[in-house]
Design a protein around this motif. Structure first.
Motif, PDB file in Angstrom:
ATOM      1  N   VAL A 189       0.778  -1.223  -0.449  1.00 32.31           N
ATOM      2  CA  VAL A 189      -0.147  -0.050   0.442  1.00 32.31           C
ATOM      3  C   VAL A 189       0.614   1.352   0.002  1.00 32.31           C
ATOM      4  O   VAL A 189       1.513   1.183   0.859  1.00 32.31           O
ATOM      5  N   ARG A 190       0.889   2.175  -0.800  1.00 33.93           N
ATOM      6  CA  ARG A 190       1.808   3.235  -1.748  1.00 33.93           C
ATOM      7  C   ARG A 190       0.935   4.975  -0.529  1.00 33.93           C
ATOM      8  O   ARG A 190       1.055   5.273   0.225  1.00 33.93           O
ATOM      9  N   ALA A 191      -0.723   4.875  -0.387  1.00 31.30           N
ATOM     10  CA  ALA A 191      -2.038   5.194  -0.014  1.00 31.30           C
ATOM     11  C   ALA A 191      -2.638   5.327   0.404  1.00 31.30           C
ATOM     12  O   ALA A 191      -3.349   3.980  -0.576  1.00 31.30           O
ATOM     13  N   VAL A 192      -3.347   4.985   1.505  1.00 29.46           N
ATOM     14  CA  VAL A 192      -4.254   4.701   1.493  1.00 29.46           C
ATOM     15  C   VAL A 192      -4.994   6.139   1.734  1.00 29.46           C
ATOM     16  O   VAL A 192      -5.455   6.852   2.277  1.00 29.46           O
ATOM     17  N   ILE A 193      -6.598   5.613   0.287  1.00 32.97           N
ATOM     18  CA  ILE A 193      -7.334   6.880   0.216  1.00 32.97           C
ATOM     19  C   ILE A 193      -8.690   7.151   1.265  1.00 32.97           C
ATOM     20  O   ILE A 193      -9.633   6.335   2.086  1.00 32.97           O
ATOM     21  N   SER A 194      -8.875   8.151   1.729  1.00 24.10           N
ATOM     22  CA  SER A 194      -9.417   8.944   2.931  1.00 24.10           C
ATOM     23  C   SER A 194     -10.817   8.794   2.379  1.00 24.10           C
ATOM     24  O   SER A 194     -11.218   8.219   1.313  1.00 24.10           O
ATOM     25  N   THR A 195     -11.718   8.470   3.511  1.00 24.05           N
ATOM     26  CA  THR A 195     -13.121   8.728   3.124  1.00 24.05           C
ATOM     27  C   THR A 195     -14.086   9.081   3.111  1.00 24.05           C
ATOM     28  O   THR A 195     -15.340   9.632   2.095  1.00 24.05           O
ATOM     29  N   GLY A 196     -13.650  10.299   2.676  1.00 20.41           N
ATOM     30  CA  GLY A 196     -13.595  11.760   2.412  1.00 20.41           C
ATOM     31  C   GLY A 196     -13.305  11.501   0.929  1.00 20.41           C
ATOM     32  O   GLY A 196     -13.900  12.387   0.242  1.00 20.41           O
ATOM     33  N   ASP A 197     -12.631  10.840   0.673  1.00 21.38           N
ATOM     34  CA  ASP A 197     -12.115  11.509  -1.181  1.00 21.38           C
ATOM     35  C   ASP A 197     -12.109  10.217  -2.293  1.00 21.38           C
ATOM     36  O   ASP A 197     -12.869  10.911  -3.145  1.00 21.38           O
ATOM     37  N   MET A 198     -12.920   9.121  -1.537  1.00 19.31           N
ATOM     38  CA  MET A 198     -13.269   7.709  -1.699  1.00 19.31           C
ATOM     39  C   MET A 198     -14.791   7.237  -0.880  1.00 19.31           C
ATOM     40  O   MET A 198     -13.687   6.643  -0.262  1.00 19.31           O
ATOM     41  N   LEU A 199     -15.610   7.162  -1.368  1.00 11.65           N
ATOM     42  CA  LEU A 199     -16.359   6.556  -1.076  1.00 11.65           C
ATOM     43  C   LEU A 199     -16.465   4.801  -0.547  1.00 11.65           C
ATOM     44  O   LEU A 199     -16.335   4.579  -2.002  1.00 11.65           O
ATOM     45  N   PRO A 200     -16.275   4.172   0.254  1.00 10.84           N
ATOM     46  CA  PRO A 200     -15.991   2.455  -0.052  1.00 10.84           C
ATOM     47  C   PRO A 200     -17.642   1.930  -0.300  1.00 10.84           C
ATOM     48  O   PRO A 200     -18.245   2.810  -0.180  1.00 10.84           O
ATOM     49  N   ALA A 201     -17.091   0.661  -0.707  1.00 10.60           N
ATOM     50  CA  ALA A 201     -18.361  -0.035  -1.281  1.00 10.60           C
ATOM     51  C   ALA A 201     -18.677  -0.184  -0.161  1.00 10.60           C
ATOM     52  O   ALA A 201     -18.833  -0.465   1.512  1.00 10.60           O
ATOM     53  N   VAL A 202     -20.284  -0.514  -0.716  1.00 15.52           N
ATOM     54  CA  VAL A 202     -21.354  -1.230   0.635  1.00 15.52           C
ATOM     55  C   VAL A 202     -21.011  -2.633   1.372  1.00 15.52           C
ATOM     56  O   VAL A 202     -20.260  -2.790   0.801  1.00 15.52           O
ATOM     57  N   GLY A 203     -19.963  -2.947   2.839  1.00 13.15           N
ATOM     58  CA  GLY A 203     -20.150  -3.662   3.286  1.00 13.15           C
ATOM     59  C   GLY A 203     -18.529  -4.444   3.408  1.00 13.15           C
ATOM     60  O   GLY A 203     -17.881  -4.751   3.477  1.00 13.15           O
ATOM     61  N   GLN A 204     -17.417  -3.222   2.555  1.00 12.93           N
ATOM     62  CA  GLN A 204     -16.856  -3.005   2.401  1.00 12.93           C
ATOM     63  C   GLN A 204     -15.648  -4.154   3.620  1.00 12.93           C
ATOM     64  O   GLN A 204     -15.551  -2.341   4.700  1.00 12.93           O
ATOM     65  N   ALA A 205     -15.039  -4.781   3.419  1.00 16.43           N
ATOM     66  CA  ALA A 205     -13.655  -5.034   4.660  1.00 16.43           C
ATOM     67  C   ALA A 205     -14.757  -5.880   6.023  1.00 16.43           C
ATOM     68  O   ALA A 205     -14.212  -6.315   7.042  1.00 16.43           O
ATOM     69  N   ALA A 206     -16.028  -5.345   5.429  1.00 17.88           N
ATOM     70  CA  ALA A 206     -16.893  -7.167   6.694  1.00 17.88           C
ATOM     71  C   ALA A 206     -16.967  -7.890   6.167  1.00 17.88           C
ATOM     72  O   ALA A 206     -16.918  -8.478   5.472  1.00 17.88           O
ATOM     73  N   LEU A 207     -16.910  -9.065   6.602  1.00 14.11           N
ATOM     74  CA  LEU A 207     -16.777 -10.404   6.438  1.00 14.11           C
ATOM     75  C   LEU A 207     -18.824 -11.144   6.885  1.00 14.11           C
ATOM     76  O   LEU A 207     -18.671 -10.961   7.985  1.00 14.11           O
ATOM     77  N   GLY A 208     -19.359 -11.657   5.913  1.00 11.38           N
ATOM     78  CA  GLY A 208     -20.669 -11.893   6.189  1.00 11.38           C
ATOM     79  C   GLY A 208     -20.482 -13.882   6.489  1.00 11.38           C
ATOM     80  O   GLY A 208     -19.958 -13.848   5.381  1.00 11.38           O
ATOM     81  N   ILE A 209     -21.289 -13.942   7.524  1.00 14.43           N
ATOM     82  CA  ILE A 209     -21.744 -15.315   7.372  1.00 14.43           C
ATOM     83  C   ILE A 209     -23.060 -15.092   7.140  1.00 14.43           C
ATOM     84  O   ILE A 209     -23.567 -15.339   7.613  1.00 14.43           O
ATOM     85  N   GLU A 210     -23.349 -16.356   5.883  1.00 16.03           N
ATOM     86  CA  GLU A 210     -24.400 -17.034   5.541  1.00 16.03           C
ATOM     87  C   GLU A 210     -24.868 -18.576   5.418  1.00 16.03           C
ATOM     88  O   GLU A 210     -23.770 -18.858   5.696  1.00 16.03           O
ATOM     89  N   ILE A 211     -25.894 -18.829   5.898  1.00 16.06           N
ATOM     90  CA  ILE A 211     -26.366 -19.813   6.481  1.00 16.06           C
ATOM     91  C   ILE A 211     -28.085 -20.154   6.119  1.00 16.06           C
ATOM     92  O   ILE A 211     -28.177 -19.478   5.315  1.00 16.06           O
TER      93      ILE A 211
END
Length: 318
Positions: A189-211
């Motif tokens: 990672v050269r730079a992490v982009i702030s959420t003010g500059d680029m909003l993440p995808a819905v649910g980005q970085a969260a893991l979901g467990i489906e049953i």
């Protein structure tokens, strides 16, 4: 009055894609379950999905990120697996009948990351430099902010994308910071982009467990893995997309944060060419799922009031 005693599971099979990141996620859940239930035999059932096989077309053209999920659901339906672990940003906004999201685990870094061998940031790139991304959401926000850059499609798993970058096909690429960190590739990672500059995808970085929805025993067994603050934030974000009738490939960014009981939810909907973007922000007290859902739908309505339906029609979404 009878009380039901919880019986820990004796064995569990986790369905997962076979990419390195997906396997890391499944192993992460396996290790959690083994620590919670030491007597339980927890195994991983790896699968190659259609989304992993078709690499010469964009996800938007072959049916969206739901392709990564569907075959894992079939494995559960047929009794080959008890649960599936997903990146939540890959999970369709409406689960098919008969399935349920049992747990949402604590979120990693939700931001997008800039990865480049030569350029420290997007601001440094010369006119016409090629940036790789597979995401219409990233493309939309990137083109709006940096109209002088060229954006080209980038498919494949994380290792494939990094290899294409290292071969010189791109000046730099945009990836989810969470995936790089989870695989021990944080140094890329050269730079992490702030959420003010680029909003993440819905649910980005969260893991979901489906049953399967008919497994209340599993719902109970998996409840310790549910991280309520993350689950509430993700519910609000997913409600924005649902409220717009969006799919996993619609260029929507949404990001919720909690400070105490105060939730701030921001969203953006844009055209992939960067020519138009709608923004909405709202804040509310959120302590339960219904309030998170209501906040998400409220933000979706704000976007509709600005002309979201017409914009979605341009995208062919409606």
């Amino acid at each position: 009055m009878t009380s039901t005693t919880f019986t820990p599971p004796q064995s569990l099979v986790i369905a997962t894609r076979e990419s390195r990141l997906a396997l890391w996620q499944a192993e992460h859940v396996r290790d959690w379950l083994r620590s919670l239930y030491p007597q339980c035999d927890v195994r991983i059932f790896g699968m190659t999905t259609q989304g992993d096989q078709i690499l010469d077309k964009s996800l938007a053209k072959i049916g969206g990120k739901g392709l990564f999920v569907k075959e894992l659901e079939i494995a559960m339906e047929q009794g080959h697996a008890d649960l599936a672990v997903h990146s939540l940003k890959d999970v369709p906004m409406e689960l098919p009948p008969g399935f349920a999201l049992a747990a949402v685990m604590e979120r990693e870094d939700p931001r997008d990351a800039w990865v480049s061998p030569r350029h420290a940031s997007l601001d440094e790139l010369p006119h016409g430099a090629v940036v790789g991304t597979s995401s219409l959401r990233r493309e939309s926000q990137l083109r709006a902010r940096y109209p002088h850059l060229r954006v080209q499609a980038l498919r494949g798993n994380l290792d494939t994308r990094l290899r294409k970058l290292d071969e010189g096909q791109y000046a730099g690429i945009l990836l989810a910071a969470a995936g790089l960190k989870r695989l021990g590739l944080g140094e890329r990672v050269r730079a992490v982009i702030s959420t003010g500059d680029m909003l993440p995808a819905v649910g980005q970085a969260a893991l979901g467990i489906e049953i399967r929805a008919d497994r209340p025993d599993l719902l109970q067994a998996l409840s310790p893995l549910n991280h309520l603050p993350t689950a509430l934030c993700v519910q609000a974000e997913r409600a924005v997309s649902r409220g717009l009738g969006g799919s996993c490939t619609t260029p929507i960014g949404a990001y919720a944060t909690l400070e105490g009981d105060d939730m701030l939810l921001r969203a953006v909907l844009g055209l992939p060419d960067g020519s138009r973007a709608l923004h909405a922000t709202s804040r509310a007290r959120v302590i339960e799922p219904s309030q998170a859902e209501a906040l998400g739908l409220q933000v979706a309505q704000q976007l509709r009031d600005q002309g979201a339906d017409a914009l979605l029609a341009q995208l062919g979404g409606h």
